[in-house]
Design an enzyme around this catalytic site. Structure first.
Site, PDB file in Angstrom:
ATOM      1  N   GLN A  96      -6.875  -5.915   2.303  1.00  0.00           N
ATOM      2  CA  GLN A  96      -5.919  -6.752   1.581  1.00  0.00           C
ATOM      3  C   GLN A  96      -6.127  -8.240   1.853  1.00  0.00           C
ATOM      4  O   GLN A  96      -5.602  -9.074   1.116  1.00  0.00           O
ATOM      5  CB  GLN A  96      -4.487  -6.352   1.929  1.00  0.00           C
ATOM      6  N   HIS A 112       0.506   4.481   3.271  1.00  0.00           N
ATOM      7  CA  HIS A 112       0.196   3.385   2.350  1.00  0.00           C
ATOM      8  C   HIS A 112      -1.009   2.581   2.834  1.00  0.00           C
ATOM      9  O   HIS A 112      -1.930   2.294   2.062  1.00  0.00           O
ATOM     10  CB  HIS A 112       1.436   2.485   2.221  1.00  0.00           C
ATOM     11  N   GLU A 113      -1.018   2.232   4.124  1.00  0.00           N
ATOM     12  CA  GLU A 113      -2.120   1.413   4.648  1.00  0.00           C
ATOM     13  C   GLU A 113      -3.423   2.204   4.731  1.00  0.00           C
ATOM     14  O   GLU A 113      -4.499   1.654   4.458  1.00  0.00           O
ATOM     15  CB  GLU A 113      -1.746   0.798   5.994  1.00  0.00           C
ATOM     16  N   GLY A 127       3.483  -3.834   6.575  1.00  0.00           N
ATOM     17  CA  GLY A 127       2.145  -3.358   6.910  1.00  0.00           C
ATOM     18  C   GLY A 127       1.093  -4.133   6.147  1.00  0.00           C
ATOM     19  O   GLY A 127       1.378  -4.747   5.122  1.00  0.00           O
ATOM     20  N   CYS A 138       3.929  -3.157  -2.846  1.00  0.00           N
ATOM     21  CA  CYS A 138       2.627  -3.454  -2.257  1.00  0.00           C
ATOM     22  C   CYS A 138       2.347  -4.945  -2.394  1.00  0.00           C
ATOM     23  O   CYS A 138       2.502  -5.511  -3.473  1.00  0.00           O
ATOM     24  CB  CYS A 138       1.542  -2.644  -2.967  1.00  0.00           C
ATOM     25  N   LEU A 139       1.926  -5.562  -1.291  1.00  0.00           N
ATOM     26  CA  LEU A 139       1.603  -6.988  -1.320  1.00  0.00           C
ATOM     27  C   LEU A 139       0.445  -7.291  -2.265  1.00  0.00           C
ATOM     28  O   LEU A 139       0.342  -8.400  -2.782  1.00  0.00           O
ATOM     29  CB  LEU A 139       1.270  -7.481   0.091  1.00  0.00           C
ATOM     30  N   HIS A 178      -5.033   2.091   1.446  1.00  0.00           N
ATOM     31  CA  HIS A 178      -5.792   0.848   1.247  1.00  0.00           C
ATOM     32  C   HIS A 178      -7.180   0.955   1.887  1.00  0.00           C
ATOM     33  O   HIS A 178      -8.168   0.505   1.307  1.00  0.00           O
ATOM     34  CB  HIS A 178      -5.064  -0.353   1.846  1.00  0.00           C
TER      35      HIS A 178
END
Length: 168
Positions: A51, A135-136, A46, A93-94, A139
Protein backbone atom coordinates in the site's frame (compact mmCIF):
# COMPACT_ATOMS: atom_id res chain seq x y z
CA UNK A 1 10.46 8.06 9.94
CA UNK A 2 8.33 9.43 7.16
CA UNK A 3 4.72 9.47 6.13
CA UNK A 4 4.55 7.74 2.77
CA UNK A 5 2.05 8.06 -0.06
CA UNK A 6 -0.75 5.50 0.04
CA UNK A 7 -0.97 3.82 -3.36
CA UNK A 8 -4.53 3.78 -4.66
CA UNK A 9 -6.49 1.38 -6.81
CA UNK A 10 -5.82 0.64 -9.69
CA UNK A 11 -2.03 0.92 -9.16
CA UNK A 12 -0.36 -2.35 -10.32
CA UNK A 13 1.66 -2.85 -7.10
CA UNK A 14 -1.65 -3.52 -5.33
CA UNK A 15 -2.45 -6.45 -7.66
CA UNK A 16 0.89 -8.24 -7.33
CA UNK A 17 1.76 -10.93 -4.78
CA UNK A 18 4.38 -9.38 -2.49
CA UNK A 19 7.81 -11.00 -2.17
CA UNK A 20 8.89 -12.75 1.00
CA UNK A 21 11.32 -10.80 3.14
CA UNK A 22 14.72 -12.51 3.19
CA UNK A 23 16.80 -9.92 5.03
CA UNK A 24 15.95 -8.53 8.46
CA UNK A 25 18.02 -5.35 8.56
CA UNK A 26 17.88 -1.61 9.23
CA UNK A 27 16.13 -1.02 5.89
CA UNK A 28 13.30 -3.32 7.02
CA UNK A 29 13.07 -1.48 10.35
CA UNK A 30 12.88 1.87 8.53
CA UNK A 31 10.15 0.48 6.26
CA UNK A 32 8.14 -0.64 9.31
CA UNK A 33 8.66 2.74 11.03
CA UNK A 34 7.37 4.51 7.89
CA UNK A 35 4.42 2.12 7.65
CA UNK A 36 3.42 2.74 11.26
CA UNK A 37 3.69 6.52 10.91
CA UNK A 38 1.70 6.41 7.65
CA UNK A 39 -1.00 4.16 9.15
CA UNK A 40 -1.48 6.47 12.15
CA UNK A 41 -1.50 9.59 9.95
CA UNK A 42 -4.36 8.34 7.76
CA UNK A 43 -5.71 7.09 10.35
CA UNK A 44 -6.10 3.41 9.71
CA UNK A 45 -6.06 0.21 11.75
CA UNK A 46 -3.74 -1.66 9.39
CA UNK A 47 -1.34 -1.25 6.50
CA UNK A 48 0.49 -3.65 4.21
CA UNK A 49 3.79 -2.72 2.54
CA UNK A 50 2.34 -2.82 -1.02
CA UNK A 51 0.00 0.00 0.00
CA UNK A 52 3.04 2.30 0.17
CA UNK A 53 4.53 0.86 -3.02
CA UNK A 54 6.85 -1.74 -1.45
CA UNK A 55 6.18 -5.26 -2.69
CA UNK A 56 7.30 -7.10 0.45
CA UNK A 57 5.32 -9.30 2.85
CA UNK A 58 5.14 -6.93 5.82
CA UNK A 59 2.07 -5.72 7.70
CA UNK A 60 1.35 -3.47 10.65
CA UNK A 61 -1.90 -3.41 12.64
CA UNK A 62 -3.14 -1.40 15.59
CA UNK A 63 -6.88 -1.64 16.14
CA UNK A 64 -6.62 1.13 18.76
CA UNK A 65 -5.12 3.52 16.17
CA UNK A 66 -2.31 4.39 18.57
CA UNK A 67 -4.52 4.90 21.61
CA UNK A 68 -3.20 1.94 23.61
CA UNK A 69 0.56 1.47 24.04
CA UNK A 70 1.62 -2.05 23.16
CA UNK A 71 -1.29 -2.68 20.77
CA UNK A 72 0.87 -2.37 17.64
CA UNK A 73 1.43 -5.64 15.78
CA UNK A 74 4.22 -5.97 13.21
CA UNK A 75 4.43 -9.20 11.20
CA UNK A 76 6.90 -10.15 8.50
CA UNK A 77 6.03 -12.96 6.06
CA UNK A 78 2.64 -13.60 7.73
CA UNK A 79 0.52 -16.63 6.87
CA UNK A 80 -3.03 -17.34 7.98
CA UNK A 81 -2.86 -20.88 9.33
CA UNK A 82 -6.49 -21.45 10.33
CA UNK A 83 -9.90 -19.81 10.22
CA UNK A 84 -13.25 -20.51 11.84
CA UNK A 85 -16.76 -19.23 11.31
CA UNK A 86 -18.03 -16.68 8.84
CA UNK A 87 -19.35 -13.16 9.35
CA UNK A 88 -20.00 -10.11 7.18
CA UNK A 89 -19.10 -6.68 8.49
CA UNK A 90 -18.48 -3.21 7.09
CA UNK A 91 -14.96 -2.67 5.85
CA UNK A 92 -13.03 0.08 4.15
CA UNK A 93 -9.58 0.32 2.60
CA UNK A 94 -7.01 3.12 2.49
CA UNK A 95 -6.17 2.10 -1.10
CA UNK A 96 -9.81 2.25 -2.23
CA UNK A 97 -10.76 5.51 -0.57
CA UNK A 98 -14.38 6.52 -0.21
CA UNK A 99 -15.77 2.98 -0.37
CA UNK A 100 -17.15 1.00 2.56
CA UNK A 101 -18.91 -2.32 2.09
CA UNK A 102 -20.15 -5.40 3.89
CA UNK A 103 -17.38 -7.95 3.33
CA UNK A 104 -17.71 -11.60 4.38
CA UNK A 105 -14.67 -12.96 6.21
CA UNK A 106 -13.75 -15.64 8.71
CA UNK A 107 -14.99 -14.85 12.21
CA UNK A 108 -11.64 -15.73 13.79
CA UNK A 109 -8.19 -16.46 12.45
CA UNK A 110 -4.83 -17.72 13.56
CA UNK A 111 -1.87 -16.06 11.89
CA UNK A 112 1.83 -16.87 12.03
CA UNK A 113 4.74 -14.62 11.07
CA UNK A 114 8.03 -13.17 12.24
CA UNK A 115 8.89 -10.18 14.40
CA UNK A 116 11.59 -7.71 13.41
CA UNK A 117 13.86 -9.61 15.82
CA UNK A 118 13.29 -12.78 13.77
CA UNK A 119 11.17 -14.44 16.43
CA UNK A 120 8.31 -16.58 15.17
CA UNK A 121 4.97 -15.32 16.44
CA UNK A 122 1.51 -16.89 16.32
CA UNK A 123 -1.52 -14.73 17.10
CA UNK A 124 -5.25 -15.30 17.18
CA UNK A 125 -7.73 -12.63 16.26
CA UNK A 126 -11.47 -12.26 16.09
CA UNK A 127 -13.68 -9.27 15.45
CA UNK A 128 -11.82 -6.22 14.15
CA UNK A 129 -8.37 -7.77 14.73
CA UNK A 130 -9.26 -10.94 12.83
CA UNK A 131 -10.72 -8.86 10.01
CA UNK A 132 -7.58 -6.68 9.90
CA UNK A 133 -5.33 -9.76 9.69
CA UNK A 134 -7.32 -11.07 6.73
CA UNK A 135 -7.54 -7.68 4.99
CA UNK A 136 -3.80 -7.00 5.21
CA UNK A 137 -2.82 -10.53 4.13
CA UNK A 138 -5.13 -10.05 1.13
CA UNK A 139 -3.04 -6.97 0.23
CA UNK A 140 0.13 -9.09 0.45
CA UNK A 141 -1.50 -11.58 -1.94
CA UNK A 142 -2.46 -8.85 -4.43
CA UNK A 143 -6.17 -8.84 -3.54
CA UNK A 144 -8.40 -5.86 -2.84
CA UNK A 145 -11.82 -5.74 -1.22
CA UNK A 146 -13.38 -5.86 -4.72
CA UNK A 147 -12.54 -9.59 -4.88
CA UNK A 148 -14.38 -10.24 -1.60
CA UNK A 149 -17.67 -8.75 -2.89
CA UNK A 150 -20.46 -10.29 -4.88
CA UNK A 151 -20.66 -9.29 -8.55
CA UNK A 152 -23.60 -6.89 -8.18
CA UNK A 153 -22.14 -5.18 -5.09
CA UNK A 154 -18.75 -4.89 -6.84
CA UNK A 155 -20.24 -3.25 -9.95
CA UNK A 156 -22.34 -0.79 -7.91
CA UNK A 157 -19.41 0.20 -5.69
CA UNK A 158 -16.93 0.45 -8.57
CA UNK A 159 -19.36 2.79 -10.30
CA UNK A 160 -19.64 4.84 -7.09
CA UNK A 161 -15.83 4.83 -6.72
CA UNK A 162 -15.38 6.07 -10.32
CA UNK A 163 -17.84 8.88 -9.68
CA UNK A 164 -15.94 9.88 -6.53
CA UNK A 165 -12.67 9.92 -8.49
CA UNK A 166 -14.16 12.20 -11.15
CA UNK A 167 -15.44 14.59 -8.48
CA UNK A 168 -12.10 14.72 -6.64
Amino acid sequence: MAIREIYKYPHPVLRKRAAEVKTFDDALRRLVDDMVETMYAEPGVGLAAPQIGVSQRVLVIDTTVGERPGALIVLVNPVIVSTTGRVASEEGCLSVSGIRAEIPRAESVEICGWTLDQQEMTLKGRGLLGRAFQHEVDHLDGMLIWERMGKVQREVLKSQWKRLQREA
